[in-house]
Design an enzyme around this catalytic site. Sequence first.
Site, PDB file in Angstrom:
ATOM      1  N   ASP A  12       0.794  -1.239   0.000  1.00 56.69           N
ATOM      2  CA  ASP A  12       0.000   0.000   0.000  1.00 56.69           C
ATOM      3  C   ASP A  12       0.826   1.290   0.000  1.00 56.69           C
ATOM      4  O   ASP A  12       0.462   2.267   0.671  1.00 56.69           O
ATOM      5  CB  ASP A  12      -0.967  -0.004   1.206  1.00 56.69           C
ATOM      6  CG  ASP A  12      -1.983  -1.133   1.131  1.00 56.69           C
ATOM      7  OD1 ASP A  12      -1.893  -1.957   0.211  1.00 56.69           O
ATOM      8  OD2 ASP A  12      -2.860  -1.205   2.005  1.00 56.69           O
ATOM      9  N   ASP A  50      -4.234  -1.005  -2.259  1.00 56.27           N
ATOM     10  CA  ASP A  50      -5.573  -0.791  -1.712  1.00 56.27           C
ATOM     11  C   ASP A  50      -6.417  -0.151  -2.825  1.00 56.27           C
ATOM     12  O   ASP A  50      -5.988   0.854  -3.412  1.00 56.27           O
ATOM     13  CB  ASP A  50      -5.446   0.157  -0.499  1.00 56.27           C
ATOM     14  CG  ASP A  50      -6.441  -0.110   0.607  1.00 56.27           C
ATOM     15  OD1 ASP A  50      -6.794  -1.289   0.841  1.00 56.27           O
ATOM     16  OD2 ASP A  50      -6.877   0.864   1.257  1.00 56.27           O
ATOM     17  N   HIS A  52     -10.325   0.718  -3.611  1.00 53.64           N
ATOM     18  CA  HIS A  52     -11.730   0.712  -3.189  1.00 53.64           C
ATOM     19  C   HIS A  52     -12.662   1.406  -4.184  1.00 53.64           C
ATOM     20  O   HIS A  52     -12.308   2.459  -4.734  1.00 53.64           O
ATOM     21  CB  HIS A  52     -11.870   1.472  -1.862  1.00 53.64           C
ATOM     22  CG  HIS A  52     -11.072   0.902  -0.728  1.00 53.64           C
ATOM     23  ND1 HIS A  52     -11.112  -0.422  -0.369  1.00 53.64           N
ATOM     24  CD2 HIS A  52     -10.208   1.500   0.151  1.00 53.64           C
ATOM     25  CE1 HIS A  52     -10.315  -0.612   0.678  1.00 53.64           C
ATOM     26  NE2 HIS A  52      -9.740   0.527   1.004  1.00 53.64           N
ATOM     27  N   HIS A  85     -10.341   6.970   0.824  1.00 56.09           N
ATOM     28  CA  HIS A  85      -8.943   6.799   0.410  1.00 56.09           C
ATOM     29  C   HIS A  85      -8.850   5.731  -0.685  1.00 56.09           C
ATOM     30  O   HIS A  85      -9.687   4.838  -0.759  1.00 56.09           O
ATOM     31  CB  HIS A  85      -8.060   6.393   1.609  1.00 56.09           C
ATOM     32  CG  HIS A  85      -8.405   5.045   2.156  1.00 56.09           C
ATOM     33  ND1 HIS A  85      -9.436   4.839   3.039  1.00 56.09           N
ATOM     34  CD2 HIS A  85      -7.870   3.822   1.918  1.00 56.09           C
ATOM     35  CE1 HIS A  85      -9.521   3.551   3.332  1.00 56.09           C
ATOM     36  NE2 HIS A  85      -8.590   2.900   2.660  1.00 56.09           N
ATOM     37  N   LYS A 110      -6.641  -5.117  -3.668  1.00 49.63           N
ATOM     38  CA  LYS A 110      -7.468  -5.645  -2.576  1.00 49.63           C
ATOM     39  C   LYS A 110      -8.427  -4.568  -2.111  1.00 49.63           C
ATOM     40  O   LYS A 110      -8.184  -3.377  -2.303  1.00 49.63           O
ATOM     41  CB  LYS A 110      -6.576  -6.099  -1.418  1.00 49.63           C
ATOM     42  CG  LYS A 110      -5.803  -4.950  -0.798  1.00 49.63           C
ATOM     43  CD  LYS A 110      -4.847  -5.446   0.264  1.00 49.63           C
ATOM     44  CE  LYS A 110      -4.029  -4.309   0.845  1.00 49.63           C
ATOM     45  NZ  LYS A 110      -4.820  -3.284   1.544  1.00 49.63           N
ATOM     46  N   CYS A 155      -2.474  -3.070   7.465  1.00 48.19           N
ATOM     47  CA  CYS A 155      -2.293  -3.936   6.296  1.00 48.19           C
ATOM     48  C   CYS A 155      -1.043  -4.800   6.375  1.00 48.19           C
ATOM     49  O   CYS A 155      -1.058  -5.946   5.932  1.00 48.19           O
ATOM     50  CB  CYS A 155      -2.337  -3.098   5.030  1.00 48.19           C
ATOM     51  SG  CYS A 155      -4.004  -2.474   4.741  1.00 48.19           S
TER      52      CYS A 155
HETATM   53  C1  VGL Z   1      -4.937   0.524   5.351  1.00 45.89           C
HETATM   54  C2  VGL Z   1      -6.640   1.408   6.570  1.00 45.89           C
HETATM   55  C3  VGL Z   1      -7.504   1.321   5.500  1.00 45.89           C
HETATM   56  C4  VGL Z   1      -3.507   0.110   5.297  1.00 45.89           C
HETATM   57  C5  VGL Z   1      -5.772   0.412   4.260  1.00 45.89           C
HETATM   58  O1  VGL Z   1      -2.909   0.100   4.192  1.00 45.89           O
HETATM   59  O2  VGL Z   1      -2.943  -0.209   6.382  1.00 45.89           O
HETATM   60  N1  VGL Z   1      -5.383   1.006   6.497  1.00 45.89           N
HETATM   61  N2  VGL Z   1      -7.055   0.814   4.338  1.00 45.89           N
HETATM   62 ZN    ZN Z   2      -8.318   0.871   2.654  1.00 49.20          ZN
END
Ligand code: VGL
Ligand code: ZN
Length: 208
Positions: A12, A50, A52, A85, A110, A155
């Site tokens: 991420d 990440d 979404h 995000h 993901k 994550c």
């Molecule tokens: C993450 C919160 C929401 C991360 C991803 O990469 O740790 N944390 N989405």
């Molecule tokens: Zn996330």
Amino acid sequence: MKGSNEALVVIDMQNDFMPGGTLAVAHGDEIIPVINRLARGFEHVVFAQDWHPREHVSFAANHAGRKPFDGVALAYGEQVLWPVHCVQGTTGAAFHEGLDVPHARLVLRKGYRRDIDSYSAFIEADRHSTTGLAGYLRESSVTRVWCCGVATDYCVAWTALDARTAGFEAVVVDDACRAIDLDGSLELAWRDMRAAGVVRMLADEAVA
Ligand code: VGL
Ligand code: ZN
């Protein structure tokens, strides 16, 4: 050089998690040169991203009356609500431009199912839906998974724990990670990781 039984999973390293991003992890950009150097010591590198939809269940904005960092009970259990995000296709979801790992083999997305979050790069937050990563790594003869990136306590930790559950050895390269640290989450994550046999290492120990 780490060979074919080892894979580095870079987690991420996207603009929204970097300073100035919507879910900025403090000092997240400091690990970019560390990761670039670390990755040069691995033949097999995987990026987790990440990713979404805008209507995602983990966004506080999609729950009337809720604020970011509130907890909420969802069908699959407790969920922290986050600022919007890493929306699919946005600049915030893109990898930080300072990353220099041209030989990375796989970008594993993901969190793309609207109703399920996914901290782990292996199994989503319903603890059921899989991303395919375990099968991919097994088919690639990987036995040890090295994790770095953000956030250590979300994550990275969930990915390392699921790597252990899937039967891989797991290492977290701690100075190639940064944490969110919400209400003691970092300490808790390390307790869980130690108990599961996740090894903590520094980048200099990982690649000489
Ligand atoms: C993450 C919160 C929401 C991360 C991803 O990469 O740790 N944390 N989405
Ligand atoms: Zn996330």
